[in-house]
Design a protein around this motif. Structure first.
Motif, PDB file in Angstrom:
ATOM      1  N   PRO A  32      59.029 -56.931  78.641  1.00 54.57           N
ATOM      2  CA  PRO A  32      58.177 -56.245  78.105  1.00 54.57           C
ATOM      3  C   PRO A  32      57.431 -55.223  79.123  1.00 54.57           C
ATOM      4  CG  PRO A  32      57.104 -58.457  79.078  1.00 54.57           C
ATOM      5  CD  PRO A  32      58.659 -58.440  79.264  1.00 54.57           C
ATOM      6  N   ALA A  33      57.151 -54.162  78.403  1.00 53.88           N
ATOM      7  CA  ALA A  33      56.480 -52.958  78.982  1.00 53.88           C
ATOM      8  C   ALA A  33      54.914 -53.080  78.742  1.00 53.88           C
ATOM      9  CB  ALA A  33      57.309 -51.687  78.436  1.00 53.88           C
ATOM     10  N   SER A  34      54.363 -52.694  79.905  1.00 56.25           N
ATOM     11  CA  SER A  34      52.772 -52.576  79.636  1.00 56.25           C
ATOM     12  C   SER A  34      52.166 -51.367  79.529  1.00 56.25           C
ATOM     13  CB  SER A  34      52.186 -53.228  81.078  1.00 56.25           C
ATOM     14  OG  SER A  34      52.571 -54.524  81.215  1.00 56.25           O
ATOM     15  N   SER A  35      52.850 -50.325  79.291  1.00 56.35           N
ATOM     16  CA  SER A  35      52.416 -48.985  78.886  1.00 56.35           C
ATOM     17  C   SER A  35      53.669 -48.243  78.359  1.00 56.35           C
ATOM     18  CB  SER A  35      52.226 -48.248  80.215  1.00 56.35           C
ATOM     19  OG  SER A  35      53.246 -47.745  81.016  1.00 56.35           O
ATOM     20  N   GLY A  36      53.165 -46.912  77.557  1.00 52.00           N
ATOM     21  CA  GLY A  36      54.119 -46.241  77.062  1.00 52.00           C
ATOM     22  C   GLY A  36      55.112 -45.684  78.050  1.00 52.00           C
ATOM     23  N   ARG A  56      47.228 -48.814  70.132  1.00 50.62           N
ATOM     24  CA  ARG A  56      46.300 -48.723  71.288  1.00 50.62           C
ATOM     25  C   ARG A  56      46.438 -49.178  72.664  1.00 50.62           C
ATOM     26  NH1 ARG A  56      40.152 -48.816  68.719  1.00 50.62           N
ATOM     27  NH2 ARG A  56      40.577 -47.367  67.005  1.00 50.62           N
ATOM     28  N   MET A  57      46.866 -48.221  73.766  1.00 44.95           N
ATOM     29  CA  MET A  57      47.035 -48.474  74.991  1.00 44.95           C
ATOM     30  C   MET A  57      46.563 -47.443  76.008  1.00 44.95           C
ATOM     31  SD  MET A  57      51.072 -49.792  74.906  1.00 44.95           S
ATOM     32  CE  MET A  57      51.736 -48.371  74.326  1.00 44.95           C
ATOM     33  N   GLN A  58      46.133 -48.051  77.195  1.00 44.24           N
ATOM     34  CA  GLN A  58      45.342 -46.922  78.239  1.00 44.24           C
ATOM     35  C   GLN A  58      46.765 -46.176  78.506  1.00 44.24           C
ATOM     36  OE1 GLN A  58      43.676 -48.737  81.488  1.00 44.24           O
ATOM     37  NE2 GLN A  58      42.194 -49.892  80.007  1.00 44.24           N
ATOM     38  N   GLY A  59      46.305 -44.905  78.793  1.00 38.34           N
ATOM     39  CA  GLY A  59      47.271 -43.799  78.883  1.00 38.34           C
ATOM     40  C   GLY A  59      48.082 -43.290  77.766  1.00 38.34           C
ATOM     41  N   MET A  60      49.142 -43.503  77.846  1.00 37.54           N
ATOM     42  CA  MET A  60      50.070 -43.004  76.700  1.00 37.54           C
ATOM     43  C   MET A  60      49.937 -43.831  75.407  1.00 37.54           C
ATOM     44  SD  MET A  60      54.342 -42.558  76.163  1.00 37.54           S
ATOM     45  CE  MET A  60      54.168 -41.195  77.170  1.00 37.54           C
ATOM     46  N   THR A  61      49.553 -43.543  74.441  1.00 31.83           N
ATOM     47  CA  THR A  61      48.833 -44.487  73.120  1.00 31.83           C
ATOM     48  C   THR A  61      50.502 -45.008  72.737  1.00 31.83           C
ATOM     49  OG1 THR A  61      48.862 -42.694  71.521  1.00 31.83           O
ATOM     50  CG2 THR A  61      46.690 -43.179  72.674  1.00 31.83           C
ATOM     51  N   ILE A  66      55.682 -43.365  70.400  1.00 34.52           N
ATOM     52  CA  ILE A  66      56.626 -43.223  69.193  1.00 34.52           C
ATOM     53  C   ILE A  66      57.038 -41.389  69.339  1.00 34.52           C
ATOM     54  CG2 ILE A  66      56.817 -43.149  66.924  1.00 34.52           C
ATOM     55  CD1 ILE A  66      54.784 -45.597  66.961  1.00 34.52           C
ATOM     56  N   ARG A  67      56.224 -40.544  69.372  1.00 33.28           N
ATOM     57  CA  ARG A  67      56.707 -39.204  69.343  1.00 33.28           C
ATOM     58  C   ARG A  67      57.539 -39.089  70.368  1.00 33.28           C
ATOM     59  NH1 ARG A  67      50.919 -38.320  69.218  1.00 33.28           N
ATOM     60  NH2 ARG A  67      50.170 -37.921  67.020  1.00 33.28           N
ATOM     61  N   CYS A  68      57.551 -39.622  71.494  1.00 35.98           N
ATOM     62  CA  CYS A  68      58.594 -39.121  72.501  1.00 35.98           C
ATOM     63  C   CYS A  68      59.861 -39.981  72.229  1.00 35.98           C
ATOM     64  CB  CYS A  68      57.898 -39.726  73.769  1.00 35.98           C
ATOM     65  SG  CYS A  68      56.585 -38.955  74.650  1.00 35.98           S
ATOM     66  N   LEU A  69      59.814 -40.885  71.441  1.00 31.32           N
ATOM     67  CA  LEU A  69      61.137 -41.902  71.041  1.00 31.32           C
ATOM     68  C   LEU A  69      62.027 -40.901  70.206  1.00 31.32           C
ATOM     69  CD1 LEU A  69      60.003 -45.486  70.433  1.00 31.32           C
ATOM     70  CD2 LEU A  69      61.410 -44.708  72.252  1.00 31.32           C
ATOM     71  N   LYS A  70      61.294 -40.008  69.695  1.00 33.95           N
ATOM     72  CA  LYS A  70      62.197 -39.060  68.654  1.00 33.95           C
ATOM     73  C   LYS A  70      63.434 -38.372  69.646  1.00 33.95           C
ATOM     74  CE  LYS A  70      59.161 -38.265  64.861  1.00 33.95           C
ATOM     75  NZ  LYS A  70      58.399 -37.232  63.959  1.00 33.95           N
TER      76      LYS A  70
END
Length: 499
Positions: A32-36, A56-61, A66-70
């Motif tokens: 698993p990942a703990s941040s975006g 909702r996550m600290q740092g990158m939400t 999801i926007r970066c995933l594009k």
């Protein structure tokens, strides 16, 4: 199918991983990942098909993630997981093409249902993409394969470029990987490559090819190096780089030239890119420097009967071949084959070998992939064959004569010959006299003079040069010995035969 869970709460991570029966449903859960930010790294590395992310996550939400995933171009489904049932989040998630929205209070059955639906949608998406791209891709690939075999007429070529704008450019290069990739590796590598530098990937004649567009000034070399490094890390095969070309109509010419250097992968197994231009200085291994030495050493270790000594010698020999600064695959092949046949002829002459004592030496990829094992197999067979051969007085004289003939131009002592045959020099001197009626020195002189006659009759070498070729540094002394034996000087002897 790979699943990535993204959540900054360890409790949620553990619950998602351990409570749901992922394996029973043929899912592979990644760490698993703990941040975006961490999740993006895992996405680039593992390409998970289904991503379940906290919103909702600290740092990158989650939404920023999801926007970066594009920008990551491969088929995937994203499911948002949230502890809040808020319409604004749902609305924004839909805008970002999220496939589903679940509350953290959802039951395992509800989560599995959502994931299975995502898998079904993903399969349909892949089929659609393949169907849509297949006809266009097939047409492009068909034309490119034609260009790889021969140039097109100008009007046909220009039409092809007009129809395929992605292939239009000022400077091109061809990259070749000398293996066929499976579909999964092909997809992964092409995506990695194209994230740095555009390249048209295709399979042709059992090889993987990349046709790349370069910056006219080649200032994109750093991107090329990075793309190659990424592909090499996945596939662990050197990439061969052609000369540049200003038109794809030169593709067949570049393909032919680059195909002639693919055997260099055995000489540079750890190189990422092998540039055809860097190989021009390699002229091949010369026979002058070490061949006689290698021949003598190999004959010696074969005759010892010791496999350990043979293996040690072969290891040193192969290292010398492959590390030689002028080595080319062809010159290595010729060098080894020449050595093999010389040794065979020697052993046949000395031991009267008969029958099938070896399968020969075929210089194929099998040799280059494991030369030590192949040479060990062939030469240990010869070693075993001569182990049972008798070595009497007559045999020792034959070996001594063979050594003299092979080293006729060198300074030779009785000790040198005895060392090569592995007998005491006094015993060798005795058996030579008994078998030939001559001393060691008389026999050696006879061999030198007989060889000098060959040079005088069949070459244009001067008397001084002939003297050096048969082991005499002082040509006046050579002339004296020659006249004593033949009753004529070397020059007079040559003239008498020529009349």
């Amino acid at each position: 199918m790979k699943v990535l869970i993204v959540d900054d709460e360890v409790i949620i991570q553990n619950a998602m991983i351990n409570v749901l029966p992922w394996e029973e449903h043929s899912f592979q859960v990644l760490p698993p990942a703990s941040s975006g930010e961490e999740a993006l790294q895992l996405v680039h590395k593992h390409h998970p098909e289904i991503i379940i992310s906290d919103i909702r996550m600290q740092g990158m939400t989650g939404l920023e993630f999801i926007r970066c995933l594009k920008a990551v171009k491969y088929p995937k489904e994203v499911i948002i997981l949230s502890g809040f049932d808020e319409f604004d989040y749902v609305q924004e998630a839909i805008k970002q093409d999220v496939s589903d929205y679940l509350l953290k209070t959802s039951s395992p059955a509800e989560i599995l249902e959502s994931v299975n639906k995502a898998r079904t949608r993903l399969a349909e998406t892949k089929r659609f993409i393949q169907l849509k791209a297949s006809k266009e891709e097939q047409n492009i690939n068909r034309k490119l394969k034609t260009l790889l075999s021969r140039p097109l007429k100008d009007e046909l070529f220009n039409e092809f470029i007009r129809e395929n704008k992605s292939l239009s450019g000022a400077v091109y290069e061809l990259i070749l990987i000398d293996k066929v990739m499976d579909d999964k590796t092909f997809f992964t590598c092409s995506n990695k490559w194209n994230s740095y530098l555009y390249g048209k990937w295709l399979i042709y004649q059992e090889q993987t090819l990349i046709i790349i567009k370069r910056n006219p000034n080649l200032s994109d070399d750093y991107l090329l190096q990075m793309a190659a490094k990424q592909v090499h890390a996945i596939y662990n095969e050197p990439l061969f780089q052609s000369k540049t070309m200003t038109t794809l109509n030169l593709l067949s010419k570049r393909f032919d030239s680059i195909n002639r250097i693919t055997a260099y992968k055995w000489l540079f197994p750890n190189e990422i890119i092998i540039d055809i231009e860097d190989l021009k200085t390699r002229k091949g291994i010369s026979y002058i420097d070490r061949f006689k030495q290698h021949e003598e050493e190999l004959i010696h270790v074969i005759r010892t009967g010791e496999k350990r000594l043979l293996r040690e010698w072969i290891n040193r020999f192969v290292h010398w071949l492959f590390e030689h600064p002028m080595a080319t695959p062809n010159s290595i092949a010729h060098y080894v084959q020449h050595l093999y046949y010389n040794v065979i002829r020697y052993l046949e002459k000395i031991y009267q070998l008969k029958g099938n004592y070896g399968s020969g030496l075929l210089m194929t990829d099998q040799f280059f992939s494991n030369p030590v094992a192949l040479l060990m197999d062939i030469f240990s067979q010869l070693q075993q064959l001569i182990k049972g051969q008798k070595e009497g007085a007559e045999h020792y004289v034959e070996l001594a004569i063979s050594y003299m003939e092979r080293n006729i131009g060198k300074f030779i002592t009785l000790q040198d010959v005895a060392n090569d045959i592995h007998i005491h020099p006094n015993y060798l001197s005795e058996v030579i006299r008994k078998q030939t009626g001559q001393s060691f020195t008389e026999l050696l002189t006879e061999k030198r003079l007989n060889k000098s006659v060959e040079y005088l009759l069949f070459t244009k070498e001067t008397v001084g040069q002939v003297a050096g070729l048969v082991g005499y540094k002082d040509h006046k002394y050579f002339t004296k010995i020659f006249k004593k034996h033949f009753k004529l000087t070397p020059s007079a002897y040559r003239r008498s035969v020529e009349k």
